[in-house]
Design an enzyme around this catalytic site. Structure first.
Site, short mmCIF file in Angstrom:
data_model
loop_
_atom_site.label_atom_id
_atom_site.label_comp_id
_atom_site.label_asym_id
_atom_site.label_seq_id
_atom_site.Cartn_x
_atom_site.Cartn_y
_atom_site.Cartn_z
N ASP A 79 -0.63 -36.50 -1.40
CA ASP A 79 -0.38 -36.97 -2.76
C ASP A 79 0.08 -38.42 -2.77
O ASP A 79 0.54 -38.96 -1.76
CB ASP A 79 0.63 -36.08 -3.47
N GLU A 146 4.80 -34.44 -1.82
CA GLU A 146 5.88 -35.14 -1.11
C GLU A 146 6.59 -36.13 -2.02
O GLU A 146 7.81 -36.32 -1.92
CB GLU A 146 5.31 -35.86 0.12
#
Length: 488
Positions: A79, A146
């Site tokens: 991400d 994350e």
């Protein structure tokens, strides 16, 4: 070096970086990139697992001669932080990033680049695709979310791994070996809104804070950059000491872990006060330009009339609590490490303020390399919320990564760096959340380090990555994998 993208993507790392840049992958929107990684593995007959959190684990057997070398876990996250300026037209849910080269740097056009942490994905794919790079058995794990909650790493099942060494590729400084990081927690204060109607003599205006640099709330927190949410709170408070006005909404920042660059309040003011308020804001512009002349010289407050159809505004009690929250919720460095010179030990970032039909939320990212201090800072925010009769929500609590002076991986990476470049590698700790702490907690005895190329202005639309550094770091990475035999 490389004059255009076609030339650049002839390099295996940048080929895969360009490929994943076509896939929207903001935190919470990782299904497409996760499925791409699964297809990549299946097309190469590699063992692959996609778990319920959309984490992807890909395994590759050791090359000849490396069968008895300890298994290595290669780790990064899929991400990215999706940041753009308000006037930029880009849909992070569906639009690909528009890559461009400036000198020896790679940018995305008017958006974050996603090198944090797309570069780890690109390294991993290039390594898995290669047939000529010697390496031990590999367990590549690419996690989700994350940048927001670390829920991906927190959800990983340790039973999938036999690795003894973890190489995280989420560092952002070439030539530096990261060996420790802070833990963190996401704290949200929720202020219920009581509404009332504005008077017919009040006129809607917007007060907008803009021109700030922002940045990663861990890496850049010690740079004393302005926080648009805190500045807006100061401005609203100053106006309230001299003028009667109402507030309809307050919004600022996009991500809890990014120092907010822009914030805006919609206010209703008496027509006869407009010119005086404008003069007051002009003076405050001068104050801010003086205070932030070195960190944010382009800071500005824009005050202008706006068309609003609704006449609902915060009741006086809600207005007071909202401004008080902006003033009191902590932001910035809270303590410096006494063990490592120059390292921030603890900090907090008031990253996002959002107004809905029912509440105003204030989201903070709290970080510390000391667990008890992190807990104390949460208590501070909780106490402010209780004083203002607000609800507190706490999530995404992830552990710190403690320094291991006896790390064999650290020693090997230091040795190979000196062999390759003829100089010592700098060993550092960082005031940011790195997933190493989560994996070390899940896999007792895991030996971890983190590396990466030079990435600049992460979590901002000016994010860019050094092309020579990326290639240099890649070559150092695969050179050290070849030297893993030395760990036998």
């Amino acid at each position: 070096m490389y004059s255009n993208l076609e030339e650049l993507t002839s390099h295996e790392v940048f080929y895969y970086f360009a490929e994943i840049s076509k896939i929207p992958r903001g935190s919470g929107n990782e299904k497409a990139i996760s499925d791409y990684l699964v297809r990549f593995a299946e097309e190469r007959n590699l063992e692959v697992v996609q778990d319920s959190a959309l984490n992807v684990i890909i395994k590759k057997d050791a090359t000849t001669g490396y069968e008895n070398v300890p298994t290595v876990i290669i780790q990064g996250h899929m991400d990215m932080v999706c940041e753009k300026n308000q006037d930029t037209i880009h849909d992070f849910e569906k639009d690909p990033l528009q890559l461009r080269i400036e000198g020896d740097m790679l940018y995305a056009t008017d958006t974050t680049l996603g090198a944090d942490n797309g570069i780890a994905v690109a390294y991993a794919l290039a390594l898995l695709d290669a047939e000529d790079i010697p390496h031990p058995t590999l367990e590549v794990v690419i996690t989700t979310e994350e940048e927001t909650t670390m829920n991906g790493a927190l959800a990983v099942d340790a039973a999938h791994f036999k690795g003894e060494i973890l190489i995280n590729i989420d560092s952002e400084e070439d030539g530096k070996l990261l060996v420790s990081s802070a833990g963190g927690v996401h704290v949200t204060q929720v202020l219920p809104i009581k509404w009332e109607n504005t008077t017919e003599h009040e006129v809607a205006h917007s007060i907008r804070i803009k021109g700030l640099k922002g940045g990663h709330s861990g890496i850049s927190i010690n740079k004393e950059r302005g926080n648009s949410n805190k500045i807006l709170g100061r401005v609203l408070h100053e106006l309230s000491t001299e003028f009667q006005y109402s507030i309809q909404q307050i919004n600022g920042g996009l991500k809890p872990n990014a120092i907010p660059r822009e914030a805006e309040a919609t206010v209703f003011i008496q027509q006869e006060d407009v010119e005086q308020i404008k003069k007051k804001i002009d003076k405050y512009n001068d104050i801010l330009k003086n205070e932030l002349q070195f960190s944010d010289p382009k800071v500005s407050i824009v005050f202008e009339k706006t068309d609003i159809s609704s006449s609902n505004v915060f009741a006086k009690e809600t207005k007071h609590k909202a401004i008080t929250s902006l003033l009191l919720i902590p932001h910035g460095v809270q303590g410096m490490s006494m063990a490592i010179e120059g390292l921030v030990e603890s900090s907090t970032n008031l990253g996002v303020v959002t107004t809905t039909d029912t509440s105003i939320t204030f989201e903070s990212e709290i970080r510390s390399s000391v667990k008890s201090v992190k807990s104390y800072m949460v208590t501070q925010v909780r106490t402010i919320a209780e004083m203002l009769e607000c609800e507190v929500l706490i999530d995404s609590d992830y552990p710190e990564w403690p320094y291991n002076p006896d790390s064999k991986a650290k020693k090997l990476f230091e040795e190979t760096y000196k062999e390759k470049y003829g100089k010592e590698m700098e060993v550092i700790a960082v005031h940011a959340g790195i997933e190493c702490g989560v994996f070390i907690e899940k896999i007792p005895g895991l030996d971890a380090i983190s590396i990466g190329p030079d990435i600049f202005l992460v979590h901002t639309p000016d994010e860019h990555i050094s092309i020579p550094s990326t290639i240099n770091n890649w070559e150092y990475f695969i050179y050290t994998l070849k030297r893993m035999k030395d760990l036998l």
